[in-house]
Motif scaffolding. Structure first.
Motif, PDB file in Angstrom:
ATOM      1  N   TYR A   1       0.817  -1.214   0.000  1.00  0.00           N
ATOM      2  CA  TYR A   1       0.000   0.000   0.000  1.00  0.00           C
ATOM      3  C   TYR A   1       0.856   1.273   0.000  1.00  0.00           C
ATOM      4  N   SER A   2       2.139   1.136   0.149  1.00  0.00           N
ATOM      5  CA  SER A   2       3.019   2.298   0.229  1.00  0.00           C
ATOM      6  C   SER A   2       3.042   3.058  -1.096  1.00  0.00           C
ATOM      7  N   THR A   3       3.113   4.371  -0.985  1.00  0.00           N
ATOM      8  CA  THR A   3       3.239   5.208  -2.182  1.00  0.00           C
ATOM      9  C   THR A   3       4.704   5.528  -2.470  1.00  0.00           C
ATOM     10  N   LYS A   4       5.584   5.139  -1.569  1.00  0.00           N
ATOM     11  CA  LYS A   4       7.021   5.355  -1.768  1.00  0.00           C
ATOM     12  C   LYS A   4       7.583   4.222  -2.612  1.00  0.00           C
ATOM     13  N   PRO A   5       8.604   4.513  -3.418  1.00  0.00           N
ATOM     14  CA  PRO A   5       9.230   3.424  -4.185  1.00  0.00           C
ATOM     15  C   PRO A   5       9.895   2.415  -3.253  1.00  0.00           C
ATOM     16  N   HIS A   6       9.877   1.180  -3.656  1.00  0.00           N
ATOM     17  CA  HIS A   6      10.557   0.124  -2.898  1.00  0.00           C
ATOM     18  C   HIS A   6      12.029   0.516  -2.776  1.00  0.00           C
ATOM     19  N   PRO A   7      12.631   0.370  -1.591  1.00  0.00           N
ATOM     20  CA  PRO A   7      13.998   0.851  -1.387  1.00  0.00           C
ATOM     21  C   PRO A   7      15.083   0.103  -2.161  1.00  0.00           C
ATOM     22  N   VAL A   8      14.768  -1.065  -2.688  1.00  0.00           N
ATOM     23  CA  VAL A   8      15.774  -1.850  -3.405  1.00  0.00           C
ATOM     24  C   VAL A   8      15.428  -1.836  -4.895  1.00  0.00           C
ATOM     25  N   ALA A   9      16.202  -1.089  -5.660  1.00  0.00           N
ATOM     26  CA  ALA A   9      15.898  -0.867  -7.081  1.00  0.00           C
ATOM     27  C   ALA A   9      15.683  -2.153  -7.885  1.00  0.00           C
ATOM     28  N   PRO A  10      16.525  -3.188  -7.746  1.00  0.00           N
ATOM     29  CA  PRO A  10      16.311  -4.394  -8.560  1.00  0.00           C
ATOM     30  C   PRO A  10      15.011  -5.143  -8.255  1.00  0.00           C
ATOM     31  N   GLU A  11      14.340  -4.779  -7.157  1.00  0.00           N
ATOM     32  CA  GLU A  11      13.102  -5.461  -6.772  1.00  0.00           C
ATOM     33  C   GLU A  11      11.853  -4.612  -6.994  1.00  0.00           C
ATOM     34  N   ARG A  12      11.996  -3.429  -7.497  1.00  0.00           N
ATOM     35  CA  ARG A  12      10.836  -2.532  -7.654  1.00  0.00           C
ATOM     36  C   ARG A  12       9.774  -3.122  -8.559  1.00  0.00           C
ATOM     37  N   TRP A  13      10.176  -3.900  -9.546  1.00  0.00           N
ATOM     38  CA  TRP A  13       9.202  -4.508 -10.456  1.00  0.00           C
ATOM     39  C   TRP A  13       8.223  -5.403  -9.699  1.00  0.00           C
ATOM     40  N   VAL A  14       8.692  -6.027  -8.622  1.00  0.00           N
ATOM     41  CA  VAL A  14       7.822  -6.918  -7.840  1.00  0.00           C
ATOM     42  C   VAL A  14       6.631  -6.125  -7.300  1.00  0.00           C
ATOM     43  N   LEU A  15       6.903  -4.982  -6.692  1.00  0.00           N
ATOM     44  CA  LEU A  15       5.830  -4.154  -6.132  1.00  0.00           C
ATOM     45  C   LEU A  15       4.990  -3.519  -7.231  1.00  0.00           C
ATOM     46  N   GLU A  16       5.614  -3.160  -8.339  1.00  0.00           N
ATOM     47  CA  GLU A  16       4.860  -2.564  -9.446  1.00  0.00           C
ATOM     48  C   GLU A  16       3.823  -3.533 -10.000  1.00  0.00           C
ATOM     49  N   LEU A  17       4.136  -4.822 -10.007  1.00  0.00           N
ATOM     50  CA  LEU A  17       3.190  -5.834 -10.484  1.00  0.00           C
ATOM     51  C   LEU A  17       2.228  -6.292  -9.390  1.00  0.00           C
ATOM     52  N   LEU A  18       2.729  -6.453  -8.181  1.00  0.00           N
ATOM     53  CA  LEU A  18       1.935  -7.037  -7.104  1.00  0.00           C
ATOM     54  C   LEU A  18       0.976  -6.046  -6.439  1.00  0.00           C
ATOM     55  N   SER A  19       1.401  -4.820  -6.218  1.00  0.00           N
ATOM     56  CA  SER A  19       0.581  -3.851  -5.478  1.00  0.00           C
ATOM     57  C   SER A  19      -0.817  -3.654  -6.065  1.00  0.00           C
ATOM     58  N   PRO A  20      -0.964  -3.468  -7.392  1.00  0.00           N
ATOM     59  CA  PRO A  20      -2.324  -3.289  -7.918  1.00  0.00           C
ATOM     60  C   PRO A  20      -3.232  -4.501  -7.672  1.00  0.00           C
ATOM     61  N   VAL A  21      -2.654  -5.687  -7.683  1.00  0.00           N
ATOM     62  CA  VAL A  21      -3.440  -6.905  -7.447  1.00  0.00           C
ATOM     63  C   VAL A  21      -3.870  -6.956  -5.979  1.00  0.00           C
ATOM     64  N   ILE A  22      -2.930  -6.716  -5.076  1.00  0.00           N
ATOM     65  CA  ILE A  22      -3.249  -6.713  -3.639  1.00  0.00           C
ATOM     66  C   ILE A  22      -4.320  -5.667  -3.345  1.00  0.00           C
ATOM     67  N   LYS A  23      -4.159  -4.473  -3.923  1.00  0.00           N
ATOM     68  CA  LYS A  23      -5.128  -3.400  -3.673  1.00  0.00           C
ATOM     69  C   LYS A  23      -6.508  -3.722  -4.238  1.00  0.00           C
ATOM     70  N   ALA A  24      -6.565  -4.488  -5.319  1.00  0.00           N
ATOM     71  CA  ALA A  24      -7.857  -4.868  -5.896  1.00  0.00           C
ATOM     72  C   ALA A  24      -8.550  -5.933  -5.035  1.00  0.00           C
ATOM     73  N   VAL A  25      -7.779  -6.869  -4.519  1.00  0.00           N
ATOM     74  CA  VAL A  25      -8.340  -7.967  -3.731  1.00  0.00           C
ATOM     75  C   VAL A  25      -8.559  -7.552  -2.273  1.00  0.00           C
ATOM     76  N   PHE A  26      -7.654  -6.737  -1.755  1.00  0.00           N
ATOM     77  CA  PHE A  26      -7.706  -6.275  -0.364  1.00  0.00           C
ATOM     78  C   PHE A  26      -7.685  -4.744  -0.360  1.00  0.00           C
ATOM     79  N   PRO A  27      -8.808  -4.097  -0.718  1.00  0.00           N
ATOM     80  CA  PRO A  27      -8.816  -2.630  -0.860  1.00  0.00           C
ATOM     81  C   PRO A  27      -8.531  -1.891   0.444  1.00  0.00           C
ATOM     82  N   GLU A  28      -7.643  -0.945   0.348  1.00  0.00           N
ATOM     83  CA  GLU A  28      -7.266  -0.136   1.502  1.00  0.00           C
ATOM     84  C   GLU A  28      -8.404   0.783   1.922  1.00  0.00           C
TER      85      GLU A  28
END
Length: 114
Positions: A38-65
């Motif tokens: 749910y964080s609006t800040k970029p993931h602190p580890v650059a090589p892993e940012r793609w994980v949050l970019e793909l996963l966050s929208p799915v989590i937010k759709a299934v578990f809306p904040e």
């Protein structure tokens, strides 16, 4: 490894500023770095940012904040940072930790289409 080599490895850890928890071991991999989908800040580890970019929208759709239905358990990344060319990430979590009906959750994120 010498103390100098160990110190160098610690200094070069791109996840050194990430929170770590007690975590758990699954098949020889230690998972102890919680992420916040749910964080609006970029993931602190650059090589892993793609994980949050793909996963966050799915989590937010299934578990809306907004509806206070946020995911109730932490998703953990492995202790070791994903390589720059990683195409898959595995995260673990435990729903209802400490209860009789607790269940482990494994989330696999793949950035390769098709």
């Amino acid at each position: 490894a010498s103390a100098t080599e160990e110190a160098k490895e610690v200094e070069e850890d791109p996840a050194k500023d990430m929170e770590r928890v007690d975590g758990l071991d699954m098949e020889g991999v230690w998972y102890n770095r919680p992420i916040d989908p749910y964080s609006t800040k970029p993931h602190p580890v650059a090589p892993e940012r793609w994980v949050l970019e793909l996963l966050s929208p799915v989590i937010k759709a299934v578990f809306p904040e907004e509806e206070d239905d946020k995911i109730e358990y932490a998703l953990l990344l492995p202790n070791t940072v994903l390589p720059d060319d990683a195409v898959e990430a595995v995260l673990l979590g435990q729903d209802k930790a400490g209860e009789d009906d607790a269940t482990w959750k494994e989330v696999v994120v793949n950035r390769r289409w098709g």
